[in-house]
Design a protein around this motif. Structure first.
Motif, mmCIF file in Angstrom:
data_model
loop_
_atom_site.group_PDB
_atom_site.id
_atom_site.type_symbol
_atom_site.label_atom_id
_atom_site.label_comp_id
_atom_site.label_asym_id
_atom_site.label_seq_id
_atom_site.Cartn_x
_atom_site.Cartn_y
_atom_site.Cartn_z
ATOM 1 N N PRO A 1 0.792 -1.238 0.000
ATOM 2 C CA PRO A 1 0.000 0.000 0.000
ATOM 3 C C PRO A 1 0.825 1.289 0.000
ATOM 4 C CG PRO A 1 -0.060 -1.056 2.146
ATOM 5 C CD PRO A 1 0.613 -2.016 1.222
ATOM 6 N N SER B 1 0.932 5.481 4.114
ATOM 7 C CA SER B 1 -0.426 5.518 4.654
ATOM 8 C C SER B 1 -0.461 6.370 5.906
ATOM 9 C CB SER B 1 -0.920 4.105 5.010
ATOM 10 O OG SER B 1 -1.015 3.294 3.863
ATOM 11 N N LEU C 1 -6.652 5.971 8.554
ATOM 12 C CA LEU C 1 -6.830 6.201 7.124
ATOM 13 C C LEU C 1 -8.115 6.977 6.845
ATOM 14 C CD1 LEU C 1 -5.813 2.623 6.017
ATOM 15 C CD2 LEU C 1 -4.727 4.689 5.140
ATOM 16 N N PRO D 1 -4.582 1.261 9.339
ATOM 17 C CA PRO D 1 -3.831 0.336 8.478
ATOM 18 C C PRO D 1 -3.841 -1.087 9.040
ATOM 19 C CG PRO D 1 -2.632 2.391 8.731
ATOM 20 C CD PRO D 1 -3.791 2.466 9.682
ATOM 21 N N HIS E 1 -3.148 10.172 2.904
ATOM 22 C CA HIS E 1 -2.739 9.296 1.796
ATOM 23 C C HIS E 1 -3.795 8.234 1.487
ATOM 24 C CE1 HIS E 1 1.194 11.138 2.121
ATOM 25 N NE2 HIS E 1 1.177 10.887 3.417
ATOM 26 N N LEU E 2 -5.072 8.590 1.717
ATOM 27 C CA LEU E 2 -6.153 7.625 1.512
ATOM 28 C C LEU E 2 -6.371 7.365 0.017
ATOM 29 C CD1 LEU E 2 -8.574 5.993 2.697
ATOM 30 C CD2 LEU E 2 -9.951 8.061 2.361
ATOM 31 N N ASN F 1 -5.177 1.581 -0.847
ATOM 32 C CA ASN F 1 -4.709 1.158 0.481
ATOM 33 C C ASN F 1 -5.880 0.915 1.427
ATOM 34 O OD1 ASN F 1 -5.414 3.804 1.038
ATOM 35 N ND2 ASN F 1 -3.327 4.512 1.389
#
Length: 458
Positions: free
Chosen positions: A305, A308, A312, A337, A374-375, A450
């Motif tokens: 992924p 992250s 998330l 995560p 960072h989704l 992710n």
């Protein structure tokens, strides 16, 4: 008894069956399994007479009543109850005709039709149709709603109820547990166990198959291979059969090598020439045992992924619904995560609504949805199949998502989802439903998510 003898079937360039044979005994409950695109739905079409085989015969179907669960979603202004009643065509015809002759005040004809209705158990038909709908999860208040008022998953249930309503000697069900919750699956399981006719069912649900089926037909290498019992029994018997076949191959190879060694050593010797010649003929007569071969499995893996955030995704006091209607209220939780979360609930409880709220597809009526830095969400549901381009290939679908990707990289990726070689370049219109679902999943994985949000992925 239904006998399939030496059936061969080709769809386009693809040979689905070659010399396939099987016997279906009256009252048997049979699971039909096989890889996506192996020909399961095509076999159903053969049994219903909608397709003709290239060669071979099907005997014993002409005098049998066949009921089949349609996969297409009917658009109809009929009420749900009348739509299901229409499954019993004779009862439905009689009730419609009775209404007409009574309107015309032809009471003598009406009296005759009422006698006919009693003969075919027509008086109990509305109650039977109602029981089917309630068993499949419909509310009493929904029975007089129009078919067009229901969403896709509920229309599939209407098609299933109509098939169960149809008087039949043979019942063909293609993925009957799709869109069913656990309670409804249990109800359907009990109903099918009481069914007196011959049941042939395509399903990928091993527990459902194990509970109902006494025999499993597996489409393997263009053949119909019969196994006793359900899916778990099939797995054990197939492994045993393949082990025995492989052992037979090894024994034959050792015997062949022994004979070839004898011939090589003594062929030139006059005293042994006759024996050597005899063994050469034995080699020529020896039927080669084919190595055990399972249908090629496919493997894929999700990419790492990468970067992250934690959490998330968070939702806080979220209320979700449609228009004025609220489905879920005050929902709060976070995704971190590595989380693995299963979502259970009855149909209509709001599972899909919650997933749409998590993705942002459905805006919240109130509350907050906070995305991590960072989704990247990968969202899969059955409705995605409806937006696939039937005139495009798997290759083109992925190229549209990532135009700069090298073609060989896409080919390698699609191979992991069993779209190999020329198959990756073919338009998907003729693909089976399972193959289209696999492509939709491949498109989700290709986008490097992710967070995976999956609505009925199997």
């Amino acid at each position: 008894m239904i006998i399939l003898e030496d059936i061969s079937l080709r769809r386009g360039a693809k040979l689905l069956m070659q010399g396939a044979s099987a016997t279906l005994q009256p009252g048997q409950k049979i699971a039909l399994i096989g890889a996506n695109g192996a020909g399961k739905s095509s076999l159903f079409a053969l049994l219903m007479g909608h397709l003709s085989s290239d060669s071979g015969d099907i005997r014993g179907m002409s005098s049998l009543r066949v009921a089949h669960m349609a996969q297409e979603l009917e658009s109809s202004d009929e009420t749900a109850l009348n739509f299901v009643l229409g499954g019993d065509a004779e009862v439905f015809r009689l009730t419609q005709e009775i209404a007409k002759v009574e309107a015309a005040e032809n009471y003598e004809r009406a009296a005759y039709l009422y006698q006919e209705l009693e003969t075919v158990d027509g008086y109990s038909a509305p109650r039977r149709a109602e029981q089917l709908l309630l068993g499949l999860g419909f509310n009493q208040t929904e029975l007089n709603n129009a078919v067009t008022d229901f969403s896709g998953g509920w229309r599939v249930r209407l098609n299933l109820a109509r098939a169960l309503m149809t008087p039949s000697d043979v019942l063909l069900l293609d993925e009957p547990t799709n869109h069913l919750d656990l309670d409804t699956m249990l109800w359907l399981q009990l109903w099918l166990m009481r069914y007196d006719g011959t049941l042939v069912m395509i399903s990928h649900d091993r527990d459902f198959i194990d509970a109902i089926c006494e025999r499993t037909f597996s489409l393997e290498q263009g053949q119909l291979v019969s196994y006793r019992g359900g899916y778990s029994d099939f797995e054990l018997q197939r492994a045993e059969r393949m082990a025995q076949q492989q052992a037979q191959v090894a024994r034959q190879q050792r015997e062949r090598e022994h004979i070839e060694d004898f011939v090589r050593r003594f062929r030139a010797k006059a005293s042994k020439a006759k024996q050597a010649q005899s063994r050469i003929k034995a080699l020529e007569r020896m039927e080669t045992v084919a190595p055990a071969h399972a249908d090629s499995p496919f493997y894929f893996q999700f990419p790492e992924p990468g970067k992250s955030s934690d959490p998330l995704l968070s939702i806080d006091e979220m209320t979700l619904g449609y228009g004025e209607e609220t489905v879920l209220s005050h929902v709060s939780f976070s995704l971190h995560p590595g989380d693995r979360i299963g979502l259970l609930g009855k149909n209509g409880a709001g599972k899909s609504t919650l997933l749409k709220g998590l993705t942002g597809v459905l805006p919240a009526q109130s509350g907050r949805r906070v995305s991590g830095a960072h989704l990247r969400i990968g969202y899969f549901d059955q409705q995605q199949l409806e937006v696939l381009d039937l005139e495009a290939s798997p290759l083109l679908h992925l190229q549209r998502l990532r135009p700069n990707a090298r073609e060989q990289v896409i080919f390698d990726f699609l191979g992991g989802f069993n779209f190999k070689g020329e198959r990756a370049k073919e338009v998907i219109g003729p693909f089976s439903g399972g193959e289209k679902a696999r492509l939709a999943l491949a498109m989700v994985v290709w986008q490097d998510p992710n967070v995976l949000i999956l609505d009925e992925p199997t």
